[in-house]
Enzyme design. Structure first.
Site, short mmCIF file in Angstrom:
data_model
loop_
_atom_site.label_atom_id
_atom_site.label_comp_id
_atom_site.label_asym_id
_atom_site.label_seq_id
_atom_site.Cartn_x
_atom_site.Cartn_y
_atom_site.Cartn_z
N CYS A 118 4.44 -22.94 -46.13
CA CYS A 118 5.47 -22.09 -45.53
C CYS A 118 5.86 -21.00 -46.51
O CYS A 118 6.42 -19.98 -46.13
CB CYS A 118 6.66 -22.91 -45.06
SG CYS A 118 7.41 -23.81 -46.39
N ASN B 50 1.00 -30.23 -44.55
CA ASN B 50 0.47 -29.37 -45.61
C ASN B 50 0.79 -29.82 -47.03
O ASN B 50 0.09 -29.43 -47.96
CB ASN B 50 0.91 -27.92 -45.39
CG ASN B 50 2.40 -27.75 -45.45
OD1 ASN B 50 3.16 -28.65 -45.11
ND2 ASN B 50 2.84 -26.60 -45.89
N GLU C 94 13.49 -27.06 -42.29
CA GLU C 94 12.81 -26.07 -43.11
C GLU C 94 11.62 -25.61 -42.27
O GLU C 94 10.76 -26.41 -41.92
CB GLU C 94 12.37 -26.75 -44.40
CG GLU C 94 12.42 -25.84 -45.58
CD GLU C 94 11.11 -25.11 -45.72
OE1 GLU C 94 11.08 -23.93 -45.33
OE2 GLU C 94 10.14 -25.72 -46.17
C1 UN1 Z 1 5.62 -24.76 -52.46
O1 UN1 Z 1 5.72 -23.56 -52.27
O2 UN1 Z 1 5.01 -25.22 -53.43
O3 UN1 Z 1 5.97 -26.55 -46.05
C2 UN1 Z 1 6.27 -25.75 -51.57
C3 UN1 Z 1 5.96 -25.83 -47.04
C4 UN1 Z 1 7.20 -25.82 -47.91
C5 UN1 Z 1 6.95 -26.27 -49.29
C6 UN1 Z 1 6.40 -25.24 -50.18
N1 UN1 Z 1 8.19 -26.66 -47.33
O4 UN1 Z 1 4.99 -25.18 -47.31
#
Ligand code: UN1
Length: 481
Positions: free
Chosen positions: A284, A153, A250
């Site tokens: 996320c 993503n 994460e």
């Molecule tokens: C964001 O909110 O700009 O996988 C970054 C994801 C997170 C990164 C979000 N690790 O969406």
């Protein structure tokens, strides 16, 4: 861009074709268009990559941090120079809008610059000693060969925010990106090699889960940094823990936006729309739950549904498009199945909910921007769908709204909309998340501050800023007399 790029792997400083099964990435807007194609890596390639990273470690770690940083600064300049072209490729391969794609490439450059300047920051600590003639120093050292596993993503920003700190602190890296976005992975690796990264310091192996498993289970991997699904993250963490290998994972989120009666409604509407539908909800940190207090609920939900229904969904490379497709047909089916379950569990559809039946929107992996209101318990309140779907509930007051925000096993981010300082302070104290936005959308992460979740959203030290150092280095406490 219409040509198919040959999928290649970077091992020991050489770009190689893979001898594994043929894989390809497709344009999710027009799935018959292949973006990159080639043989995937084999477990023998993983082995060669880890060996190369091991051999490169001593001289890379022994280099002054300013010299390592200089390579990252040069790579940042290369990435910045290609922002328009690579941002467009990103929109074609991943499906987010071109504007977001270019923004993401620039963000990768910003992250490389931040870590490129790490040599100018504090390198350790010094403590007083209880004994005369002694000082106690805490110095930092790299951990070794690091496995980096990244999702589809943010195909360039997330890799940058793992690889840049890993490298600047003196580690070497073997990186496995998602197979849906190999083109952008190749671009980032090219930027780093053209900036002068020595052979073997960064290795790129592209492949599906068997390659990921071979990598994380390789006996010479000293640490694993992973972003992706909760199920995979937990599996990696369990197997790594059994071997004593540290993991930074994460994972999922089910992030709430809370709009209280006193909020600036126009601002909240704009930000909830961005949080829920930017990147087609595939972050996320996306807003997937909405809690609105009773006094404004009718007005807010009504206006939000109107705006969701009016979003310009289409080809993400066109300037007027506000939302592109999701990444794969499987993701699309899974999201619609989740919407179907919610409807069977009495959710009311305020916007979207229905598949598209004709034209480009039916050809590509599109999902209609969807807003559902829940009045009874529904799985969609708990389960991450990773798409443009927002589940809303009403709350009687601030306390109930914050309790609903916390009503999830996840704790990545939240957005609170209020103009009342007391309520904002209350949110800081009671909303249990790793990233809290007051009067801005739930997504977004600056490079110089910690990023990561509370509760079941994350494992291990946070990412970015000085937090990344906790994961990518270990300390030696020196009693110096
Ligand atoms: C964001 O909110 O700009 O996988 C970054 C994801 C997170 C990164 C979000 N690790 O969406």
């Amino acid at each position: 861009m219409t040509d198919t790029t040959e999928l290649r792997h970077l091992i020991a400083g050489e770009w190689r074709s893979g001898s594994g099964d043929q894989i390809s990435s497709v344009n999710p807007t027009r799935p018959s268009v292949v973006v990159a194609e080639g043989g995937c890596a084999t477990t023998a390639d993983v082995d060669s990559a880890v060996t190369a990273a091991g051999e490169a470690l001593k001289s890379w770690a022994g280099m002054p941090i300013h010299q390592r940083g200089a390579v990252l600064l040069e790579a940042a300049a290369v990435v910045e120079r290609h922002a328009e072209a690579w941002g467009l490729e990103l929109a074609i391969e991943e499906g987010k809008t071109k504007g977001e794609g270019v923004g993401e490439v620039r963000r990768a450059a910003q992250i490389l610059r931040y870590y490129g300047n790490e040599g100018d920051r504090q390198a350790g600590e010094i403590f007083a000693s209880a004994r005369a003639g002694e000082q106690i120093l805490v110095t930092r050292k790299p951990i070794g060969v690091v496995a980096v596993i990244t999702p589809f993503n943010f195909p360039i920003a997330i890799p940058a925010w793992k690889i840049a700190p890993a490298l600047v602190y003196g580690n070497t890296v073997v990186w496995k990106p998602a197979t849906t976005v190999p083109l952008l992975a190749i671009r980032l690796a090219e930027a780093l090699t053209s900036a002068g990264l020595p052979p073997g310091v960064l290795n790129l192996v592209i492949g599906d889960s068997p390659i990921g498993e071979a990598l994380v289970e390789h006996p010479d991997i000293a640490a694993i940094s992973f972003t992706g699904s909760t199920a995979v993250g937990r599996r990696i963490a369990a197997s790594a823990a059994a071997r004593g290998v540290p993991v930074q994972a994460e994972m999922g989120g089910k992030n709430a936006a809370v709009v209280l009666d006193d909020a600036d409604i126009e601002l909240a509407l704009e930000q909830v729309m961005l949080g829920a539908f930017r990147s087609t909800g595939q972050k996320c940190t996306a807003t997937s739950r909405l809690i609105v207090t009773d006094g404004i609920a009718d007005r807010f939900l009504g206006e939000l549904a109107t705006r969701a229904a009016a979003l310009a969904v289409g080809d993400p490379t066109e300037d007027t498009t506000q939302m592109g497709p999701v990444i794969t047909g499987a993701a699309q089916r899974n999201i619609y199945a989740g919407i179907g379950t919610a409807m069977a569990q009495d959710a009311e559809v305020l916007a979207g909910g229905e598949p598209y039946f004709k034209g480009l929107l039916a050809e590509g992996f599109f999902v209609a921007p969807t807003v559902l209101e829940l009045t009874a318990p529904a799985d969609i309140w708990a389960e991450e769908l990773f798409g443009p779907v927002l589940a809303a509930r009403r709350a009687a007051d601030t306390d109930e709204a914050f309790a609903l925000a916390n009503d999830t096993e996840f704790g990545l981010s939240a957005a609170i909309f209020t103009q009342d300082l007391t309520r904002a302070l209350h949110a800081i104290q009671h909303v249990d998340v790793g990233v809290l936005h007051i009067n801005s959308e739930s997504a977004g992460a600056d490079p110089h501050v910690p990023f990561g979740g509370a509760k079941k959203s994350g494992l291990g030290p946070k990412e970015q800023g000085t937090a990344a150092r906790e994961f990518f280095t270990h300390t030696t406490t020196v009693y110096l007399r």
